[in-house]
Design a protein around this motif. Structure first.
Motif, PDB file in Angstrom:
ATOM      1  N   THR A 173      36.701  48.232  40.449  1.00 61.70           N
ATOM      2  CA  THR A 173      37.490  47.350  39.401  1.00 61.70           C
ATOM      3  C   THR A 173      38.836  47.200  39.786  1.00 61.70           C
ATOM      4  OG1 THR A 173      35.632  48.019  37.839  1.00 61.70           O
ATOM      5  CG2 THR A 173      37.533  46.864  36.908  1.00 61.70           C
ATOM      6  N   LEU A 206      35.726  40.054  27.239  1.00 62.75           N
ATOM      7  CA  LEU A 206      36.161  40.089  28.596  1.00 62.75           C
ATOM      8  C   LEU A 206      35.896  38.808  29.090  1.00 62.75           C
ATOM      9  CD1 LEU A 206      35.088  43.708  29.415  1.00 62.75           C
ATOM     10  CD2 LEU A 206      37.372  42.886  28.898  1.00 62.75           C
ATOM     11  N   THR A 223      43.140  42.459  33.610  1.00 60.30           N
ATOM     12  CA  THR A 223      42.506  42.556  34.748  1.00 60.30           C
ATOM     13  C   THR A 223      42.633  44.105  35.377  1.00 60.30           C
ATOM     14  OG1 THR A 223      41.704  41.584  37.061  1.00 60.30           O
ATOM     15  CG2 THR A 223      44.051  41.954  36.490  1.00 60.30           C
ATOM     16  N   THR A 232      39.542  37.590  37.443  1.00 62.92           N
ATOM     17  CA  THR A 232      39.965  38.952  36.876  1.00 62.92           C
ATOM     18  C   THR A 232      38.675  39.743  37.123  1.00 62.92           C
ATOM     19  OG1 THR A 232      39.230  38.088  34.800  1.00 62.92           O
ATOM     20  CG2 THR A 232      41.326  37.770  35.200  1.00 62.92           C
ATOM     21  N   ASN A 282      37.068  43.296  35.468  1.00 63.00           N
ATOM     22  CA  ASN A 282      37.159  44.362  34.302  1.00 63.00           C
ATOM     23  C   ASN A 282      35.889  44.967  34.109  1.00 63.00           C
ATOM     24  OD1 ASN A 282      40.150  44.143  33.325  1.00 63.00           O
ATOM     25  ND2 ASN A 282      39.369  41.947  32.952  1.00 63.00           N
ATOM     26  N   GLN A 323      40.961  46.662  34.475  1.00 63.64           N
ATOM     27  CA  GLN A 323      40.790  47.578  33.205  1.00 63.64           C
ATOM     28  C   GLN A 323      39.309  48.285  32.990  1.00 63.64           C
ATOM     29  OE1 GLN A 323      43.915  48.808  32.378  1.00 63.64           O
ATOM     30  NE2 GLN A 323      44.620  47.399  33.853  1.00 63.64           N
ATOM     31  N   SER A 324      39.374  49.368  32.521  1.00 63.92           N
ATOM     32  CA  SER A 324      38.067  49.836  32.003  1.00 63.92           C
ATOM     33  C   SER A 324      38.009  50.718  30.801  1.00 63.92           C
ATOM     34  CB  SER A 324      37.683  50.867  33.209  1.00 63.92           C
ATOM     35  OG  SER A 324      37.463  50.310  34.575  1.00 63.92           O
TER      36      SER A 324
END
Length: 260
Positions: free
Chosen positions: A167, A238, A247, A180, A182, A249-250
């Protein structure tokens, strides 16, 4: 009007559990949906639910561990639904096994679905967005096990850590194209997968059936197990323009079980 009205979303693993909830939520929010799963009966049933909501749906029986099958699924989604905007790489499998007992076949299987399935989905979606000369959103399934390695879920945890890495890398590689990327990291969700995990813990540890699930749920600050709809609501965010500036990110959505 919904913020994703008229968009086309593809959801892998869309036949049950979290994938089904995501597909229905995105349809409720205005998107047409392509469903990918290995179980034709399940995705046809979900497609019928989507059509009852007044949105278009199409289905593809495919194994996400096959690069070509995922590329073909994305092509089908575009041709059947007239566009392509959102890719949700949701398909995944669990594996409860002490590290000392994991076999080569088990590793190949879980890497094929949980890691390669996300990688091929990222590739196929990004290629399609660029062909269409448009921005797009790629949303991947990680887990709290992608933030903490869990005993007896070591290889599963490793695949979910790997999804976070993919990611981040994909977000950096595709940002200039307006794409993006995520991930979402659920916790203890009351689905068939967790029934299977609990039963396997019972086999390996001698715990009573239901005890492992109960133990984990008791650690959740909000006092209840997560539902597929809890996850779907976050994935909807999201997928929406509200997340356009996010973008790589988790984020964790687990009701307060692990904290980062």
């Amino acid at each position: 009007m919904s913020t994703i009205h008229g968009k086309v979303a593809l959801v892998t693993g869309g036949g049950r559990g979290i994938g089904r909830a995501i597909a229905l939520r995105l349809a409720d929010d205005g998107a047409d949906i392509a469903l990918v799963d290995t179980n034709e009966r399940n995705i046809e049933a979900v497609a019928a639910e989507i059509r009852e909501r007044g949105k278009k749906a199409t289905t593809v029986v495919a194994d996400v561990s096959s690069r070509q099958q995922l590329y073909d699924a994305v092509d089908h989604a575009e041709s059947a639904l007239g566009g392509f905007d959102i890719m949700v790489n949701n398909a995944g499998i669990a594996q409860v096994q002490p590290l000392s007992a994991v076999t080569e076949a088990e590793v190949r299987t879980i890497l094929g679905v949980n890691l390669e399935g996300v990688l091929w989905g990222i590739q196929a979606a990004a290629k399609k967005f660029k062909e269409r000369n448009q921005p797009g959103k790629i949303i991947n399934a990680s887990s709290i096990a992608g933030h903490d390695g869990f005993a007896m879920l070591g290889v599963y945890s490793a695949t979910k850590f790997a999804v976070r890495a993919l990611t981040q890398a994909a977000a950096k590689e595709y940002a200039a194209d307006g794409i993006t990327v995520n991930s979402y990291c659920p916790g203890i969700v009351g689905t068939d997968m967790w029934v299977e995990i609990d039963e396997r813990f019972a086999e390996l540890t001698g715990a009573l059936k239901g005890a492992t699930y109960k133990q984990y749920v008791e650690g959740i600050a909000l006092g209840r197990a997560e539902t597929p709809d809890d996850v779907a609501g976050f994935v909807s965010y999201l997928a929406s323009p509200d997340a356009d500036y996010m973008t790589g990110q988790s984020p964790i959505i687990d009701g307060g079980l692990i904290y980062r």
